[in-house]
Scaffold this active site. Sequence first.
Site, PDB file in Angstrom:
ATOM      1  N   LYS A 222       0.768  -1.094   0.123  1.00  0.00           N
ATOM      2  CA  LYS A 222      -0.105  -0.023   0.025  1.00  0.00           C
ATOM      3  C   LYS A 222       1.038   1.378  -0.104  1.00  0.00           C
ATOM      4  CE  LYS A 222      -4.706  -1.347   1.357  1.00  0.00           C
ATOM      5  NZ  LYS A 222      -5.464  -1.636   2.508  1.00  0.00           N
ATOM      6  N   ARG A 256      -4.310  -9.918   4.600  1.00  0.00           N
ATOM      7  CA  ARG A 256      -4.974  -9.737   3.206  1.00  0.00           C
ATOM      8  C   ARG A 256      -3.622  -9.443   2.217  1.00  0.00           C
ATOM      9  NH1 ARG A 256      -6.885  -5.909  -0.364  1.00  0.00           N
ATOM     10  NH2 ARG A 256      -8.498  -6.460  -1.775  1.00  0.00           N
TER      11      ARG A 256
END
Lengths: 287, 167
Positions: A222, A256
């Site tokens: 991210k 995740r």
Amino acid sequence: MTLRLGRHTFPDEATLMMAIVNRTPDSFYDKGATWAEDKAFERVALVAAQGAEIVDIGGIKAAPGVEIGAAEEKARVVDFVARVRESFPELVISVDTWRAEVGRAACAAGADVLNDAWGGADPELVDAAAEAGAAIVCTHTGGVTPRTRPYRLEYDDVVAAAISDTVAYAERAIAAGVDPASVVIDPAHDFGKNTFHSLEVTRRLGEMVATGYPVLVSLSNKDFVGETLDVPVGQRLTGTLAATAVCALAGARIYRVHEVVETRQTVDMVSSIAGRRPPKRAIRGLQ
Amino acid sequence: MKVVLVPGVLALLPEYAGLDDPVAELRAACLAAVRWLGADPVVLADPQGERVARALLDAAGGFETVAAQPPQPPVLVVGNGSAKRSERAPGHLDERSHPFDDALGAALRAGRPEVDAALAAELWASVAGIVRMADLGGPAGLGEATVDYDDDPFGVQYWVMRWEWER
């Protein structure tokens, strides 16, 4: 707490790899690599072989872009869920959606988890989960509209806000009839957060774990990793794994991820350091 | 009277259990022998061997109740051969380890263990319990052993043996 994800249950100490499977032409990391259904199916087979317990199938990228209606989202996701369900009965199938209409159809096709990255934007999503006996992931987004980027959002205390919002969402899910053992919370790194916020929720993740709800973290590649290290997408694995290690030490349960093998090793190593998982096979000095 | 010999392998202790058992076959042989031995044996061992003995006795559990107390309690000996049997062994390779273990193994099989304690120490053989076996048995020693395990999977010589004789 024992975790129930649809058809599947997991013991207290189990950590779970949730592998990202995008049925999108434009997600930030894979850039459409699994847009074709057969490519997505190959990805499911790969991550299953790598030991992922969960696949998280998504039909809409998180970032802003072309509007995708519910009908198109269902077309991307629902039949694919049915195909995965039939071929991989042992896999937990999660669907990344905020729409109740999509959630209902996905559960009917075999989904076990509704992963709502957008913090309950559709109030009926909890009903869809309850009706199907599915689990739900309750995220914190600071109340932003789905598929928007954070802009000048600030919090008095981002962790307190994340706990307050996710626990409220969790309680709403349970009140709607979702099994309390099937409610997961997620601070949602980068969602409604600048990099400082995401670093702080990582640093203080133990406070979320202390709520008693199983915690999911979605850290993989991210922007908060990219900004912290000044590295582009494609060079964020090391930073992702460092953040993963901190979350694992704090007791996160579900990860995740794009990279299953590397994350599993990181989480297992940290779990063993924390004394929650024995080594796989230990004989050194013990012969 | 019954006597059992097991090796003092720390991997047998529950506090050192991994997800996979690196000594599964050895553990099975030890537990079967300890169950055969019966409850409340006298333990002949060094301090680490004592811990291994207690762990095996705890894990074995479920001993049959014996109606009459045997005249002599059973004996559980903890000891093993050299830990210098290969280049990957804990003590690396010492060529003397193999003849030492061959001789000790033969003596144990015959029920008349004799140990060169000084050489045992050099070869990292744990023989504190085995040395004390000399006080057991009659004029014929302990008699012939039943050998349940005889191997050196990590460069350390392990035996699981059983003896039984009438007094």
